[in-house]
Design a protein around this motif. Structure first.
Motif, PDB file in Angstrom:
ATOM      1  N   ASN A   1      76.123   3.449  46.034  1.00  0.00           N
ATOM      2  CA  ASN A   1      77.569   3.532  46.253  1.00  0.00           C
ATOM      3  C   ASN A   1      78.331   3.599  44.934  1.00  0.00           C
ATOM      4  OD1 ASN A   1      77.224   3.426  49.017  1.00  0.00           O
ATOM      5  ND2 ASN A   1      77.484   1.210  49.133  1.00  0.00           N
ATOM      6  N   SER A   2      77.872   2.806  43.946  1.00  0.00           N
ATOM      7  CA  SER A   2      78.522   2.820  42.631  1.00  0.00           C
ATOM      8  C   SER A   2      78.344   4.173  41.964  1.00  0.00           C
ATOM      9  CB  SER A   2      77.936   1.719  41.743  1.00  0.00           C
ATOM     10  OG  SER A   2      78.170   0.443  42.287  1.00  0.00           O
ATOM     11  N   GLU A   3      77.138   4.724  42.089  1.00  0.00           N
ATOM     12  CA  GLU A   3      76.873   6.017  41.462  1.00  0.00           C
ATOM     13  C   GLU A   3      77.672   7.125  42.131  1.00  0.00           C
ATOM     14  OE1 GLU A   3      73.066   8.823  40.169  1.00  0.00           O
ATOM     15  OE2 GLU A   3      72.739   6.879  41.105  1.00  0.00           O
ATOM     16  N   LEU A   4      77.779   7.050  43.476  1.00  0.00           N
ATOM     17  CA  LEU A   4      78.560   8.062  44.188  1.00  0.00           C
ATOM     18  C   LEU A   4      80.030   7.992  43.797  1.00  0.00           C
ATOM     19  CD1 LEU A   4      76.978   7.882  47.765  1.00  0.00           C
ATOM     20  CD2 LEU A   4      76.920   9.824  46.204  1.00  0.00           C
ATOM     21  N   SER A   5      80.542   6.767  43.667  1.00  0.00           N
ATOM     22  CA  SER A   5      81.936   6.609  43.242  1.00  0.00           C
ATOM     23  C   SER A   5      82.137   7.185  41.849  1.00  0.00           C
ATOM     24  CB  SER A   5      82.321   5.126  43.259  1.00  0.00           C
ATOM     25  OG  SER A   5      82.228   4.589  44.556  1.00  0.00           O
ATOM     26  N   TYR A   6      81.180   6.957  40.973  1.00  0.00           N
ATOM     27  CA  TYR A   6      81.258   7.477  39.617  1.00  0.00           C
ATOM     28  C   TYR A   6      81.207   9.008  39.613  1.00  0.00           C
ATOM     29  CZ  TYR A   6      79.776   8.622  34.864  1.00  0.00           C
ATOM     30  OH  TYR A   6      79.662   9.178  33.617  1.00  0.00           O
ATOM     31  N   LEU A   7      80.326   9.559  40.448  1.00  0.00           N
ATOM     32  CA  LEU A   7      80.195  11.018  40.505  1.00  0.00           C
ATOM     33  C   LEU A   7      81.462  11.664  41.061  1.00  0.00           C
ATOM     34  CD1 LEU A   7      76.522  11.371  41.816  1.00  0.00           C
ATOM     35  CD2 LEU A   7      77.348  11.711  39.489  1.00  0.00           C
ATOM     36  N   LYS A   8      82.041  11.054  42.124  1.00  0.00           N
ATOM     37  CA  LYS A   8      83.285  11.597  42.681  1.00  0.00           C
ATOM     38  C   LYS A   8      84.427  11.475  41.683  1.00  0.00           C
ATOM     39  CE  LYS A   8      83.356   9.386  46.658  1.00  0.00           C
ATOM     40  NZ  LYS A   8      83.814   8.971  48.009  1.00  0.00           N
ATOM     41  N   ALA A   9      84.425  10.387  40.920  1.00  0.00           N
ATOM     42  CA  ALA A   9      85.473  10.199  39.912  1.00  0.00           C
ATOM     43  C   ALA A   9      85.387  11.263  38.828  1.00  0.00           C
ATOM     44  CB  ALA A   9      85.362   8.818  39.286  1.00  0.00           C
ATOM     45  N   GLN A  10      84.161  11.746  38.573  1.00  0.00           N
ATOM     46  CA  GLN A  10      83.997  12.823  37.591  1.00  0.00           C
ATOM     47  C   GLN A  10      84.389  14.173  38.182  1.00  0.00           C
ATOM     48  OE1 GLN A  10      79.866  12.277  36.237  1.00  0.00           O
ATOM     49  NE2 GLN A  10      80.728  12.065  34.197  1.00  0.00           N
ATOM     50  N   ILE A  11      84.014  14.391  39.440  1.00  0.00           N
ATOM     51  CA  ILE A  11      84.273  15.696  40.058  1.00  0.00           C
ATOM     52  C   ILE A  11      85.764  15.943  40.234  1.00  0.00           C
ATOM     53  CG2 ILE A  11      84.048  16.986  42.222  1.00  0.00           C
ATOM     54  CD1 ILE A  11      81.249  15.837  42.494  1.00  0.00           C
ATOM     55  N   ASN A  12      86.507  14.938  40.704  1.00  0.00           N
ATOM     56  CA  ASN A  12      87.921  15.148  40.988  1.00  0.00           C
ATOM     57  C   ASN A  12      88.734  15.547  39.758  1.00  0.00           C
ATOM     58  OD1 ASN A  12      87.130  14.469  43.497  1.00  0.00           O
ATOM     59  ND2 ASN A  12      88.196  12.506  43.600  1.00  0.00           N
ATOM     60  N   PRO A  13      88.651  14.812  38.636  1.00  0.00           N
ATOM     61  CA  PRO A  13      89.374  15.249  37.439  1.00  0.00           C
ATOM     62  C   PRO A  13      88.906  16.614  36.943  1.00  0.00           C
ATOM     63  CG  PRO A  13      88.695  12.963  37.211  1.00  0.00           C
ATOM     64  CD  PRO A  13      88.008  13.503  38.426  1.00  0.00           C
ATOM     65  N   HIS A  14      87.603  16.861  37.100  1.00  0.00           N
ATOM     66  CA  HIS A  14      87.064  18.155  36.676  1.00  0.00           C
ATOM     67  C   HIS A  14      87.719  19.286  37.466  1.00  0.00           C
ATOM     68  CE1 HIS A  14      84.131  21.129  35.397  1.00  0.00           C
ATOM     69  NE2 HIS A  14      83.858  21.391  36.655  1.00  0.00           N
TER      70      HIS A  14
ATOM     71  N   ILE B   1      85.465  26.171  62.939  1.00  0.00           N
ATOM     72  CA  ILE B   1      84.051  25.876  62.777  1.00  0.00           C
ATOM     73  C   ILE B   1      83.687  24.684  63.651  1.00  0.00           C
ATOM     74  CG2 ILE B   1      84.327  24.282  60.825  1.00  0.00           C
ATOM     75  CD1 ILE B   1      81.824  25.695  59.595  1.00  0.00           C
ATOM     76  N   GLU B   2      82.480  24.686  64.173  1.00  0.00           N
ATOM     77  CA  GLU B   2      82.029  23.597  65.046  1.00  0.00           C
ATOM     78  C   GLU B   2      82.102  22.262  64.311  1.00  0.00           C
ATOM     79  OE1 GLU B   2      78.047  22.304  67.606  1.00  0.00           O
ATOM     80  OE2 GLU B   2      78.167  24.282  66.656  1.00  0.00           O
ATOM     81  N   GLU B   3      82.652  21.259  64.982  1.00  0.00           N
ATOM     82  CA  GLU B   3      82.922  19.982  64.325  1.00  0.00           C
ATOM     83  C   GLU B   3      81.639  19.224  63.981  1.00  0.00           C
ATOM     84  OE1 GLU B   3      84.849  18.745  62.278  1.00  0.00           O
ATOM     85  OE2 GLU B   3      86.596  18.545  63.581  1.00  0.00           O
ATOM     86  N   ALA B   4      81.689  18.561  62.844  1.00  0.00           N
ATOM     87  CA  ALA B   4      80.602  17.692  62.382  1.00  0.00           C
ATOM     88  C   ALA B   4      81.177  16.836  61.266  1.00  0.00           C
ATOM     89  CB  ALA B   4      79.409  18.508  61.897  1.00  0.00           C
ATOM     90  N   GLU B   5      80.345  15.962  60.709  1.00  0.00           N
ATOM     91  CA  GLU B   5      80.766  15.136  59.580  1.00  0.00           C
ATOM     92  C   GLU B   5      80.010  15.552  58.329  1.00  0.00           C
ATOM     93  OE1 GLU B   5      80.327  11.014  60.590  1.00  0.00           O
ATOM     94  OE2 GLU B   5      82.352  10.923  61.417  1.00  0.00           O
ATOM     95  N   ILE B   6      80.710  15.477  57.190  1.00  0.00           N
ATOM     96  CA  ILE B   6      80.108  15.883  55.924  1.00  0.00           C
ATOM     97  C   ILE B   6      80.756  15.066  54.807  1.00  0.00           C
ATOM     98  CG2 ILE B   6      81.787  17.738  55.521  1.00  0.00           C
ATOM     99  CD1 ILE B   6      79.505  19.370  54.286  1.00  0.00           C
ATOM    100  N   ALA B   7      80.055  14.907  53.717  1.00  0.00           N
ATOM    101  CA  ALA B   7      80.618  14.213  52.565  1.00  0.00           C
ATOM    102  C   ALA B   7      81.769  15.045  51.992  1.00  0.00           C
ATOM    103  CB  ALA B   7      79.552  13.999  51.500  1.00  0.00           C
ATOM    104  N   PRO B   8      82.908  14.437  51.682  1.00  0.00           N
ATOM    105  CA  PRO B   8      84.067  15.209  51.215  1.00  0.00           C
ATOM    106  C   PRO B   8      83.832  15.846  49.857  1.00  0.00           C
ATOM    107  CG  PRO B   8      84.476  12.852  51.018  1.00  0.00           C
ATOM    108  CD  PRO B   8      83.199  13.000  51.776  1.00  0.00           C
ATOM    109  N   MET B   9      84.402  17.024  49.680  1.00  0.00           N
ATOM    110  CA  MET B   9      84.359  17.786  48.423  1.00  0.00           C
ATOM    111  C   MET B   9      82.938  18.054  47.949  1.00  0.00           C
ATOM    112  SD  MET B   9      87.551  16.465  46.108  1.00  0.00           S
ATOM    113  CE  MET B   9      87.256  17.758  44.916  1.00  0.00           C
TER     114      MET B   9
END
Length: 358
Positions: free
Chosen positions: A165-178, A255-263
């Motif tokens: 979870n910490s790593e995912l938060s870190y990765l998303k924090a990098q992707i968004n500013p990028h 598109i047919e509904e489903a769940e996916i990780a955002p961005m």
């Protein structure tokens, strides 16, 4: 509430049933099967032995195992249990001598035959008692070891999940500013060309920021929302395209509904516009998104221009792409397939991502 009470009382019930079965087989059914009436001193001994084994089991389980065995004092643990077994045997040898048990049992099994005392200090029955004692210790040790392994495994999995979870938060924090860094650069460049288009771009960026602020806080988002976000991004990118870029979009309106990780898909699509646009040469960009049963399939193709290939913003394995692949590894282990094909002769870069959303 009743279900919780049952779950809490279940281990106690298992202990009671286990000891009842063990005591019945070893200390009750076997003596009764001989159909010989035995003296009261014998049954008192059976009760004392059974109680001693129960005491040994829980003393070993609650004290010796956590305080000796699990403290890496294995030799001391073995010595203590060996001494305990010998003490258990000797105590009941002394009990037999005190109550004159051999003579009483002789009279029960061979009435009318004179009793002749001929007992060595240790005999087969004492060995049997030692084996029963060892069984009690062995079973409690096995249960204690299994419970510790389960507890350690639970802690390990919790720590692993926290790390993920910490790593995912870190990765998303990098992707968004990028992502926003590149988008704001595009809008800034557009203000020098067409102010109205820049205003339209800012409105779309505002809508996209709303998605990023609220949806990326969740672990999962709806595929329809991700699809709309991607279409907004592409529309934003189209504002700065010239006639030299041939853009082929194969993205469904619904598109047919489903769940996916955002961005999760954005960096692959963003990559097309970072590498597939040139102010001097013609280029092609293909973006295709579809559902195939339980699978989501993203396919992109774009031209690669040498002028931007080795720049920090133009690296095909830049921050956005690298982090997204890492997110795929963490969120969809064994449930995705990513093919990256770079045809140097044709200056074409192709990506096919297939994710199992079931």
């Amino acid at each position: 509430m009743p279900e919780i009470t049952i779950k809490k009382s279940l281990p106690i019930l298992i202990h009671i049933l286990g000891w009842s079965l063990f005591g019945s087989v070893i200390f009750l059914l076997s003596p009764l099967s001989s159909e010989v009436e035995r003296p009261n001193e014998y049954w008192i001994k059976q009760v004392l032995q059974f109680a001693s084994l129960i005491l040994t089991f829980y003393f070993n389980f609650f004290y010796l195992i956590p305080n000796v065995l699990f403290k890496n004092k294995t030799s001391l643990y073995l010595i203590l249990n060996l001494l305990g077994g010998l003490f258990y045997v000797v105590i009941f040898i002394l009990y037999d001598q005190y109550t004159n048990m051999p003579e009483l049992m002789h009279k029960a099994f061979r009435p009318g035959v004179p009793y002749v005392a001929n007992r060595s200090f240790f005999n087969r029955y004492d060995l049997f008692n030692f084996i029963i004692f060892s069984m009690s210790v062995g079973i409690s040790t096995s249960i204690g070891a299994v419970q510790k392994w389960q507890s350690d495994e639970k802690v390990r999995l919790e720590l692993q999940q926290q790390q993920i979870n910490s790593e995912l938060s870190y990765l998303k924090a990098q992707i968004n500013p990028h992502f926003f860094f590149n988008t704001l650069n595009n809008i800034y460049a557009l203000t020098n060309i067409d102010v109205e288009k820049a205003k339209t771009a800012l409105l779309k960026l505002s809508r996209m920021m709303r998605y990023v602020l609220y949806e990326t806080e969740k672990n999962q988002t709806l595929l329809t929302k991700e699809n709309e976000f991607i279409k907004d991004f592409i529309e934003l990118m189209k504002l700065r395209l010239t006639g030299k870029v041939k853009l082929d979009l194969q993205i469904p309106e619904k598109i047919e509904e489903a769940e996916i990780a955002p961005m999760l898909l954005l960096p692959f699509i963003e990559n097309c516009f970072k590498h597939g646009i040139s102010s001097q040469k013609e280029s092609n960009i293909l973006i295709s998104l579809s559902r195939e049963k339980n699978y989501l399939v993203l396919h992109t193709e774009n031209t690669i221009f040498k002028s931007t290939e080795n720049t920090p913003e133009g690296s095909a394995s830049g921050i956005g792409m690298t982090n997204t692949i890492r997110r795929l590894d963490l969120l969809y282990p064994g449930k995705y397939k990513l093919d990256i094909d770079q045809e140097n002769n044709e200056n074409q870069f192709k990506i096919t991502l297939k994710i199992d959303l079931s």
